[in-house]
Design a protein around this motif. Structure first.
Motif, PDB file in Angstrom:
ATOM      1  N   VAL A  27     102.791 -41.566  12.751  1.00  0.00           N
ATOM      2  CA  VAL A  27     102.238 -40.273  12.766  1.00  0.00           C
ATOM      3  C   VAL A  27     103.335 -39.269  13.412  1.00  0.00           C
ATOM      4  N   LEU A  28     103.389 -38.031  12.503  1.00  0.00           N
ATOM      5  CA  LEU A  28     104.494 -37.003  12.838  1.00  0.00           C
ATOM      6  C   LEU A  28     103.853 -35.913  13.093  1.00  0.00           C
ATOM      7  N   PHE A  75     106.545 -33.229   1.623  1.00  0.00           N
ATOM      8  CA  PHE A  75     106.087 -34.431   2.431  1.00  0.00           C
ATOM      9  C   PHE A  75     105.118 -35.213   1.889  1.00  0.00           C
ATOM     10  N   PHE A  76     104.058 -34.772   1.582  1.00  0.00           N
ATOM     11  CA  PHE A  76     103.059 -35.768   1.010  1.00  0.00           C
ATOM     12  C   PHE A  76     103.245 -36.321  -0.222  1.00  0.00           C
ATOM     13  N   ARG A  87     102.918 -41.264   3.189  1.00  0.00           N
ATOM     14  CA  ARG A  87     101.688 -41.705   3.528  1.00  0.00           C
ATOM     15  C   ARG A  87     101.282 -41.377   4.886  1.00  0.00           C
ATOM     16  N   ASP A  88     102.522 -41.015   5.398  1.00  0.00           N
ATOM     17  CA  ASP A  88     102.398 -40.609   6.971  1.00  0.00           C
ATOM     18  C   ASP A  88     101.264 -39.756   7.293  1.00  0.00           C
ATOM     19  N   VAL A  89     100.807 -39.557   8.430  1.00  0.00           N
ATOM     20  CA  VAL A  89      99.716 -38.747   8.955  1.00  0.00           C
ATOM     21  C   VAL A  89     100.513 -37.508   9.716  1.00  0.00           C
ATOM     22  N   LEU A  90     100.279 -36.073   9.226  1.00  0.00           N
ATOM     23  CA  LEU A  90     100.941 -34.977   9.986  1.00  0.00           C
ATOM     24  C   LEU A  90      99.778 -34.472  10.886  1.00  0.00           C
ATOM     25  N   GLU A 138      92.619 -44.914   8.625  1.00  0.00           N
ATOM     26  CA  GLU A 138      93.518 -45.058   9.442  1.00  0.00           C
ATOM     27  C   GLU A 138      93.273 -43.737  10.575  1.00  0.00           C
ATOM     28  N   ILE A 139      92.933 -42.683   9.924  1.00  0.00           N
ATOM     29  CA  ILE A 139      92.572 -41.642  10.724  1.00  0.00           C
ATOM     30  C   ILE A 139      91.653 -41.952  12.075  1.00  0.00           C
TER      31      ILE A 139
END
Lengths: 57, 163
Positions: free
Chosen positions: B42-43, B78-79, B83-86, B147-148
């Motif tokens: 998570v970023l 980025f996307f 696969r990270d969440v922003l 995941e969210i």
């Protein structure tokens, strides 16, 4: 696309402290940026460079 | 077709300079440890003006669509590769967080059709905690939607639908 809009209430002390740290880090970052001293910022904040290098122009 | 400014990698993130000689710093910070039970990174994402020329002030910047196009391009890059969440939390030290959120929304709606990565979803949350609250926009690839929910269900002590 449908956008979820919700309020999340954080009351657990452990998570409150973590969230406060995120918010205070963010304030510090923006303060340093506005002062033109972003590069001089020293802290335990974990900066990331997730953009692919070959895409930086 | 977007016409973003050139993006320069710096020690702490990314910088771009507008035709008006306004410098912007954009950054990502890893806040994964803030959230319990997550299996993805998570970023936090943010950006701000670092320098404005003498004939401008930070509160009266010239209209420049390429700023939004550059931010959208950063998110697209980025996307495309992560696969990270922003989480975007607009700065609120001047009580203008909601204005910044609306501007971010406007950029997203305007520029998303031009992005390469079309599998990104956007949700809006207000996080409250004793003594304060903040607005956050979550951006994530559709494939990590489950995941969210894990991230948020681990954080919240009580959850309401906004009216």
């Amino acid at each position: 696309m449908f956008m979820v809009k919700k309020t999340i209430h954080i009351t657990k002390a452990e998570f409150v402290e973590r969230v406060k740290k995120v918010v205070s880090d963010k304030k510090l970052i923006h303060q340093k940026i506005r002062e033109g001293k972003f590069s001089e910022l020293k802290s335990d904040i974990k900066f990331a460079h997730p953009l692919s290098d070959h895409n930086n122009r | 077709m977007l016409t973003p400014y050139p993006i320069i990698t710096t020690d702490k993130g990314y910088r771009f300079i507008t035709t008006h000689q306004i410098y912007y710093e954009a950054y990502f910070t890893d806040i994964t440890q803030t959230f319990p039970l997550v299996s993805i990174r998570v970023l936090s994402f943010g950006f701000d003006c670092a320098h404005v020329p003498e004939d401008c002030t930070i509160t009266s910047l010239p209209v420049d669509n390429r700023v939004g196009e550059t931010i959208a391009t950063i998110l697209d890059q980025f996307f495309t590769h992560n696969r990270d969440v922003l989480i975007y939390v607009p700065m609120d030290t001047d009580q203008k967080a909601m204005q910044r959120s609306r501007l971010f929304d406007m950029w997203w709606q305007r520029f998303k059709p031009h992005l390469n990565c079309q599998v990104v979803e956007r949700d809006r949350y207000i996080f409250t905690y004793p003594g304060d609250e903040f607005v956050a926009t979550l951006l994530y690839r559709t494939e990590v939607k489950a995941e969210i929910q894990i991230i948020l269900s681990g954080l919240d002590s009580h959850q309401d639908e906004n009216k």
